[in-house]
Design an enzyme around this catalytic site. Structure first.
Site, PDB file in Angstrom:
ATOM      1  N   HIS A 194       7.124   4.283   7.025  1.00 37.39           N
ATOM      2  CA  HIS A 194       5.666   4.378   7.069  1.00 37.39           C
ATOM      3  C   HIS A 194       5.211   5.790   6.734  1.00 37.39           C
ATOM      4  O   HIS A 194       6.010   6.725   6.626  1.00 37.39           O
ATOM      5  CB  HIS A 194       5.158   3.954   8.440  1.00 37.39           C
ATOM      6  CG  HIS A 194       5.314   2.487   8.708  1.00 37.39           C
ATOM      7  ND1 HIS A 194       4.846   1.879   9.847  1.00 37.39           N
ATOM      8  CD2 HIS A 194       5.893   1.500   7.967  1.00 37.39           C
ATOM      9  CE1 HIS A 194       5.119   0.586   9.803  1.00 37.39           C
ATOM     10  NE2 HIS A 194       5.763   0.331   8.674  1.00 37.39           N
ATOM     11  N   GLU A 223       3.646   8.111   8.410  1.00 38.56           N
ATOM     12  CA  GLU A 223       3.928   9.165   9.383  1.00 38.56           C
ATOM     13  C   GLU A 223       5.363   9.669   9.254  1.00 38.56           C
ATOM     14  O   GLU A 223       5.617  10.874   9.334  1.00 38.56           O
ATOM     15  CB  GLU A 223       3.689   8.640  10.801  1.00 38.56           C
ATOM     16  CG  GLU A 223       2.258   8.191  11.059  1.00 38.56           C
ATOM     17  CD  GLU A 223       2.054   6.711  10.826  1.00 38.56           C
ATOM     18  OE1 GLU A 223       1.299   6.083  11.574  1.00 38.56           O
ATOM     19  OE2 GLU A 223       2.656   6.174   9.861  1.00 38.56           O
ATOM     20  N   CYS A 231       6.156   4.193  14.782  1.00 35.32           N
ATOM     21  CA  CYS A 231       5.759   5.531  14.343  1.00 35.32           C
ATOM     22  C   CYS A 231       5.264   6.370  15.520  1.00 35.32           C
ATOM     23  O   CYS A 231       5.436   7.590  15.538  1.00 35.32           O
ATOM     24  CB  CYS A 231       4.673   5.435  13.281  1.00 35.32           C
ATOM     25  SG  CYS A 231       5.253   4.759  11.708  1.00 35.32           S
ATOM     26  N   LEU A 287      -2.381 -14.017 -16.371  1.00 33.23           N
ATOM     27  CA  LEU A 287      -2.677 -13.596 -14.996  1.00 33.23           C
ATOM     28  C   LEU A 287      -1.613 -12.657 -14.443  1.00 33.23           C
ATOM     29  O   LEU A 287      -1.276 -12.693 -13.256  1.00 33.23           O
ATOM     30  CB  LEU A 287      -2.841 -14.807 -14.069  1.00 33.23           C
ATOM     31  CG  LEU A 287      -3.932 -15.817 -14.446  1.00 33.23           C
ATOM     32  CD1 LEU A 287      -4.072 -16.861 -13.342  1.00 33.23           C
ATOM     33  CD2 LEU A 287      -5.260 -15.142 -14.719  1.00 33.23           C
ATOM     34  N   ARG A 296      -0.700  -5.776 -16.537  1.00 37.56           N
ATOM     35  CA  ARG A 296      -0.193  -5.095 -17.721  1.00 37.56           C
ATOM     36  C   ARG A 296      -0.977  -3.806 -17.958  1.00 37.56           C
ATOM     37  O   ARG A 296      -2.160  -3.719 -17.651  1.00 37.56           O
ATOM     38  CB  ARG A 296      -0.334  -6.002 -18.955  1.00 37.56           C
ATOM     39  CG  ARG A 296       0.320  -7.361 -18.794  1.00 37.56           C
ATOM     40  CD  ARG A 296       0.200  -8.230 -20.038  1.00 37.56           C
ATOM     41  NE  ARG A 296      -1.162  -8.589 -20.383  1.00 37.56           N
ATOM     42  CZ  ARG A 296      -1.828  -9.597 -19.821  1.00 37.56           C
ATOM     43  NH1 ARG A 296      -1.277 -10.308 -18.872  1.00 37.56           N
ATOM     44  NH2 ARG A 296      -3.067  -9.883 -20.211  1.00 37.56           N
ATOM     45  N   GLY A 328     -13.002 -20.677 -13.813  1.00 34.35           N
ATOM     46  CA  GLY A 328     -14.286 -20.603 -14.477  1.00 34.35           C
ATOM     47  C   GLY A 328     -15.475 -20.875 -13.564  1.00 34.35           C
ATOM     48  O   GLY A 328     -15.394 -20.699 -12.346  1.00 34.35           O
ATOM     49  N   LEU A 386     -15.641 -20.805  -9.370  1.00 33.80           N
ATOM     50  CA  LEU A 386     -16.386 -19.692  -8.778  1.00 33.80           C
ATOM     51  C   LEU A 386     -17.570 -20.191  -7.956  1.00 33.80           C
ATOM     52  O   LEU A 386     -17.814 -19.724  -6.837  1.00 33.80           O
ATOM     53  CB  LEU A 386     -16.872 -18.748  -9.880  1.00 33.80           C
ATOM     54  CG  LEU A 386     -15.799 -17.892 -10.554  1.00 33.80           C
ATOM     55  CD1 LEU A 386     -16.299 -17.359 -11.886  1.00 33.80           C
ATOM     56  CD2 LEU A 386     -15.369 -16.741  -9.647  1.00 33.80           C
TER      57      LEU A 386
END
Length: 368
Positions: free
Chosen positions: A54, A56, A90, A215, A218, A313, A317
């Site tokens: 982590h 810390e 931690c 999807l 890149r 599409g 949505l």
């Protein structure tokens, strides 16, 4: 400079460091840490990848002179953990380092941690200051907070529309498969950076057939605000496609094996459906009354998927919008007109911010 302003300055450094873990730490949060002695940063680190040390620990390990630690202040953007997971607590490492003061940005909403890290530090005699730049620290881990507080992923809706309000132009028979670009190269690179920060990305059947999207992530440079070595690539998000009747052909990019892919359908697998395709998983859902939405949220929560970007599409949505199931929307409005086609989803409310690009303007919406 007074202590509060000093604390804020070092916390800003923690936030900058934490961002270097974007796309690699989930289901853990992004966290940055700075160790300061006599006004000088003597150590810093961030959580680089899930399963690794982590923030810390990385910060404390970077301190060249450990004899300074009993005189230092440790700044961390999220409450230190106090339980054993893939790494030791931690909070115990901070106590063992004899750090006298700890400054924390956000409390940890994870029930395994929440409040326990602070309690452990205070029980050991450490002075703890909480809530420094909390709003900024919370924003850094919106997905992590949403997952633990709402028991679902943080949902981002994204689309691009023409100047006259269409997300796709008319497609007469014989139109080549592929996207109709509304945005420019700069905006498209930005979208890939967004994908790099999400664990899952989703489209519907029509988008899969018309655009044949990959999807994947890149052309995203590994930006860094630290001299520490950085990975040069990002993992691809989980790809999710809605295919109610299992009519998508296997020749699509979604089934190229480059990333894990879920197909949501009301049908069970047909003979040979998964032969040679272990990376593709069929998940049977109930579609009556959009029950699949709640089922999907449950499955994503169980699989520790904390962020989901819905790219389209229109029907998909609008389903999320109408169900009031979203946290943020990012909408590109282009400069060209289509004169018809597929209308853009209908949003209520006004954008909270906008950014102008050469080929479009990006509008941001926040839920609530």
């Amino acid at each position: 400079m007074d202590n509060f302003k000093t604390d804020e300055a070092y916390m800003r450094r923690c936030i900058a460091l934490a961002g270097n873990g974007r796309g690699r730490t989930a289901p853990n949060p992004m966290v940055g840490c700075v160790v300061v002695c006599d006004g000088n940063i003597i150590g810093e680190g961030y959580h680089r990848a899930y399963g690794g040390p982590h923030a810390e620990v990385n910060a404390l390990d970077s301190v060249r002179d450990p004899s300074l630690l009993p005189h230092a202040t440790l700044y961390v953007s999220l409450e230190p953990c106090a339980h054993y997971g893939k790494t030791p607590p931690c909070a115990d490492r901070i106590v063992a380092s004899r750090i006298p003061r700890v400054v924390i940005g956000s409390p940890d909403p994870n029930p395994k941690v929440s409040g326990r890290g602070v309690a452990r530090l205070r029980a050991a005699g450490c002075q703890v200051t909480e809530g420094v730049l909390r709003t900024a620290c919370d924003a850094l881990n919106r997905s992590f907070l949403c997952y633990h507080l709402k028991h679902r992923p943080y949902i981002i809706l994204k689309w691009a529309m023409s100047a006259d309000g269409f997300i796709d132009a008319p497609r007469p028979e014989g139109t080549p498969v592929g996207p109709r670009w509304i945005t420019g190269t700069e905006e498209r690179a930005l979208v890939h950076a967004w994908r790099a920060g999400c664990q899952a990305i989703m489209v519907g059947t029509r988008t899969a057939l018309a655009d044949d999207p990959s999807l994947t992530v890149r052309d995203v440079p590994a930006a860094s605000d630290t001299p520490m070595p950085m990975p040069t690539c990002y993992p691809h998000p989980l790809r999710i496609v809605l295919d109610r009747s299992l009519r998508l052909p296997f020749g699509l990019h979604l089934f190229d094996g480059k990333a894990p892919t879920w197909v949501l359908s009301e049908r069970s697998a047909t003979d040979g459906w998964r032969i040679g395709r272990p990376e593709t998983e069929l998940r049977q859902m109930s579609f009556g009354g959009n029950v699949w939405l709640s089922q999907l949220m449950e499955v994503l929560y169980d699989r520790q998927i904390q962020s989901l970007m819905v790219e389209g599409g229109r029907q998909l949505l609008q389903t999320f919008i109408d169900a009031d199931l979203w946290d943020e929307a990012r909408v590109f409005s282009g400069k060209t007109s289509f004169g018809g086609g597929v209308p853009a989803p209908v949003m209520t409310g006004s954008p909270c911010a906008s950014v102008a690009y050469a080929q479009s303007t990006l509008y941001f919406y926040r839920h609530g």
